[in-house]
Scaffold this motif. Structure first.
Motif, PDB file in Angstrom:
ATOM      1  N   ALA A 175      35.323  43.896  23.849  1.00 47.33           N
ATOM      2  CA  ALA A 175      34.554  42.651  23.942  1.00 47.33           C
ATOM      3  C   ALA A 175      35.058  41.652  22.901  1.00 47.33           C
ATOM      4  N   LYS A 176      35.295  42.122  21.687  1.00 46.15           N
ATOM      5  CA  LYS A 176      35.809  41.267  20.610  1.00 46.15           C
ATOM      6  C   LYS A 176      37.147  40.678  21.027  1.00 46.15           C
ATOM      7  N   GLU A 177      38.017  41.523  21.582  1.00 42.11           N
ATOM      8  CA  GLU A 177      39.327  41.076  22.048  1.00 42.11           C
ATOM      9  C   GLU A 177      39.181  40.015  23.156  1.00 42.11           C
ATOM     10  N   LEU A 178      38.270  40.230  24.088  1.00 42.28           N
ATOM     11  CA  LEU A 178      38.064  39.265  25.174  1.00 42.28           C
ATOM     12  C   LEU A 178      37.509  37.942  24.646  1.00 42.28           C
ATOM     13  N   LEU A 179      36.659  38.012  23.629  1.00 41.08           N
ATOM     14  CA  LEU A 179      36.129  36.785  23.025  1.00 41.08           C
ATOM     15  C   LEU A 179      37.257  35.989  22.362  1.00 41.08           C
ATOM     16  N   GLU A 180      38.257  36.704  21.842  1.00 45.56           N
ATOM     17  CA  GLU A 180      39.374  36.047  21.168  1.00 45.56           C
ATOM     18  C   GLU A 180      40.418  35.504  22.147  1.00 45.56           C
ATOM     19  N   THR A 181      40.529  36.124  23.307  1.00 47.06           N
ATOM     20  CA  THR A 181      41.681  35.827  24.170  1.00 47.06           C
ATOM     21  C   THR A 181      41.332  35.212  25.525  1.00 47.06           C
ATOM     22  N   THR A 182      40.044  35.078  25.827  1.00 46.78           N
ATOM     23  CA  THR A 182      39.670  34.508  27.126  1.00 46.78           C
ATOM     24  C   THR A 182      38.594  33.443  26.941  1.00 46.78           C
ATOM     25  N   ASN A 183      38.313  32.743  28.024  1.00 41.22           N
ATOM     26  CA  ASN A 183      37.201  31.789  28.013  1.00 41.22           C
ATOM     27  C   ASN A 183      35.991  32.351  28.750  1.00 41.22           C
ATOM     28  N   LEU A 184      35.977  33.655  28.981  1.00 42.33           N
ATOM     29  CA  LEU A 184      34.834  34.267  29.667  1.00 42.33           C
ATOM     30  C   LEU A 184      33.549  34.010  28.887  1.00 42.33           C
ATOM     31  N   ARG A 185      32.465  33.781  29.620  1.00 39.09           N
ATOM     32  CA  ARG A 185      31.165  33.645  28.959  1.00 39.09           C
ATOM     33  C   ARG A 185      30.742  35.029  28.457  1.00 39.09           C
ATOM     34  N   VAL A 186      29.874  35.055  27.462  1.00 39.43           N
ATOM     35  CA  VAL A 186      29.440  36.324  26.872  1.00 39.43           C
ATOM     36  C   VAL A 186      28.910  37.267  27.956  1.00 39.43           C
ATOM     37  N   LYS A 187      28.121  36.729  28.890  1.00 33.49           N
ATOM     38  CA  LYS A 187      27.598  37.554  29.993  1.00 33.49           C
ATOM     39  C   LYS A 187      28.724  38.208  30.789  1.00 33.49           C
ATOM     40  N   GLU A 188      29.806  37.479  30.996  1.00 41.29           N
ATOM     41  CA  GLU A 188      30.957  38.004  31.746  1.00 41.29           C
ATOM     42  C   GLU A 188      31.709  39.053  30.921  1.00 41.29           C
ATOM     43  N   VAL A 189      31.822  38.813  29.626  1.00 43.33           N
ATOM     44  CA  VAL A 189      32.472  39.766  28.729  1.00 43.33           C
ATOM     45  C   VAL A 189      31.701  41.088  28.761  1.00 43.33           C
ATOM     46  N   ILE A 190      30.388  40.997  28.671  1.00 37.22           N
ATOM     47  CA  ILE A 190      29.533  42.180  28.669  1.00 37.22           C
ATOM     48  C   ILE A 190      29.753  42.994  29.945  1.00 37.22           C
ATOM     49  N   LYS A 191      29.789  42.293  31.062  1.00 37.66           N
ATOM     50  CA  LYS A 191      30.000  42.952  32.353  1.00 37.66           C
ATOM     51  C   LYS A 191      31.385  43.604  32.398  1.00 37.66           C
ATOM     52  N   GLU A 192      32.366  42.890  31.891  1.00 39.66           N
ATOM     53  CA  GLU A 192      33.758  43.345  31.891  1.00 39.66           C
ATOM     54  C   GLU A 192      33.936  44.662  31.125  1.00 39.66           C
ATOM     55  N   VAL A 193      33.180  44.851  30.062  1.00 39.44           N
ATOM     56  CA  VAL A 193      33.329  46.063  29.250  1.00 39.44           C
ATOM     57  C   VAL A 193      32.284  47.133  29.574  1.00 39.44           C
ATOM     58  N   GLY A 194      31.483  46.898  30.610  1.00 39.63           N
ATOM     59  CA  GLY A 194      30.569  47.939  31.073  1.00 39.63           C
ATOM     60  C   GLY A 194      29.291  48.087  30.281  1.00 39.63           C
ATOM     61  N   ILE A 195      28.878  47.030  29.593  1.00 35.78           N
ATOM     62  CA  ILE A 195      27.625  47.097  28.845  1.00 35.78           C
ATOM     63  C   ILE A 195      26.506  46.573  29.732  1.00 35.78           C
ATOM     64  N   ARG A 196      25.404  47.303  29.778  1.00 36.99           N
ATOM     65  CA  ARG A 196      24.312  46.969  30.697  1.00 36.99           C
ATOM     66  C   ARG A 196      23.248  46.062  30.069  1.00 36.99           C
ATOM     67  N   ASP A 197      23.102  46.141  28.766  1.00 38.47           N
ATOM     68  CA  ASP A 197      21.982  45.472  28.106  1.00 38.47           C
ATOM     69  C   ASP A 197      22.481  44.435  27.099  1.00 38.47           C
ATOM     70  N   GLN A 198      22.271  43.164  27.436  1.00 41.98           N
ATOM     71  CA  GLN A 198      22.798  42.082  26.596  1.00 41.98           C
ATOM     72  C   GLN A 198      22.175  42.080  25.196  1.00 41.98           C
ATOM     73  N   THR A 199      20.887  42.346  25.112  1.00 41.80           N
ATOM     74  CA  THR A 199      20.207  42.337  23.806  1.00 41.80           C
ATOM     75  C   THR A 199      20.802  43.399  22.886  1.00 41.80           C
ATOM     76  N   HIS A 200      20.965  44.622  23.408  1.00 45.22           N
ATOM     77  CA  HIS A 200      21.588  45.684  22.622  1.00 45.22           C
ATOM     78  C   HIS A 200      23.002  45.297  22.221  1.00 45.22           C
ATOM     79  N   PHE A 201      23.724  44.715  23.163  1.00 45.54           N
ATOM     80  CA  PHE A 201      25.107  44.327  22.897  1.00 45.54           C
ATOM     81  C   PHE A 201      25.179  43.345  21.740  1.00 45.54           C
ATOM     82  N   VAL A 202      24.373  42.297  21.794  1.00 48.51           N
ATOM     83  CA  VAL A 202      24.402  41.272  20.745  1.00 48.51           C
ATOM     84  C   VAL A 202      24.068  41.910  19.396  1.00 48.51           C
ATOM     85  N   ARG A 203      23.051  42.768  19.376  1.00 54.02           N
ATOM     86  CA  ARG A 203      22.663  43.440  18.134  1.00 54.02           C
ATOM     87  C   ARG A 203      23.792  44.340  17.618  1.00 54.02           C
TER      88      ARG A 203
END
Length: 116
Positions: free
Chosen positions: A65-93
């Protein structure tokens, strides 16, 4: 001292996880992939890598996710989906705990530094 070679089954599972982060990994699925019982797989994986299998999956997802944030323009929601994380709140924390910033703050700081 030479590092002992990683057990092939552990290596294979790690490789499979990293290539398929979107997959819903469980200890059962990883053990099945390695043809070991859950208990044996967990013990072997932890002994070989220094961390439990599920922690490895979680850490790998955060790193990707960190790598995608650095190298793409994907929105955070899309990044989360891309890496298989189901829960955005947990992810952000978890992301903030791992890297000191929320995903959006991290991306802003990263790009500010790149352009500096």
């Amino acid at each position: 001292t030479e590092t002992p070679k990683m057990e092939y089954r552990v290596f294979q599972v790690k490789k499979e996880v990293l290539e398929n982060l979107r997959f819903d990994w469980t200890i059962e699925k990883m053990a099945e992939l390695s043809n070991l019982s859950k208990e044996h797989f967990h013990k072997l994986f932890k002994k070989q890598t220094g961390e439990p299998p599920i922690q490895f999956v979680r850490r790998s997802r955060l790193q990707k996710a960190k790598e995608l944030l650095e190298t793409t323009n994907l929105r955070v929601k899309e990044v989360i989906k891309e890496v298989g994380i189901r829960d955005q709140t947990h992810f952000v924390r978890d992301f903030k705990k791992a890297y000191g910033f929320t995903p959006n703050e991290y991306r802003r700081k990263y790009w500010d530094n790149v352009q500096a």
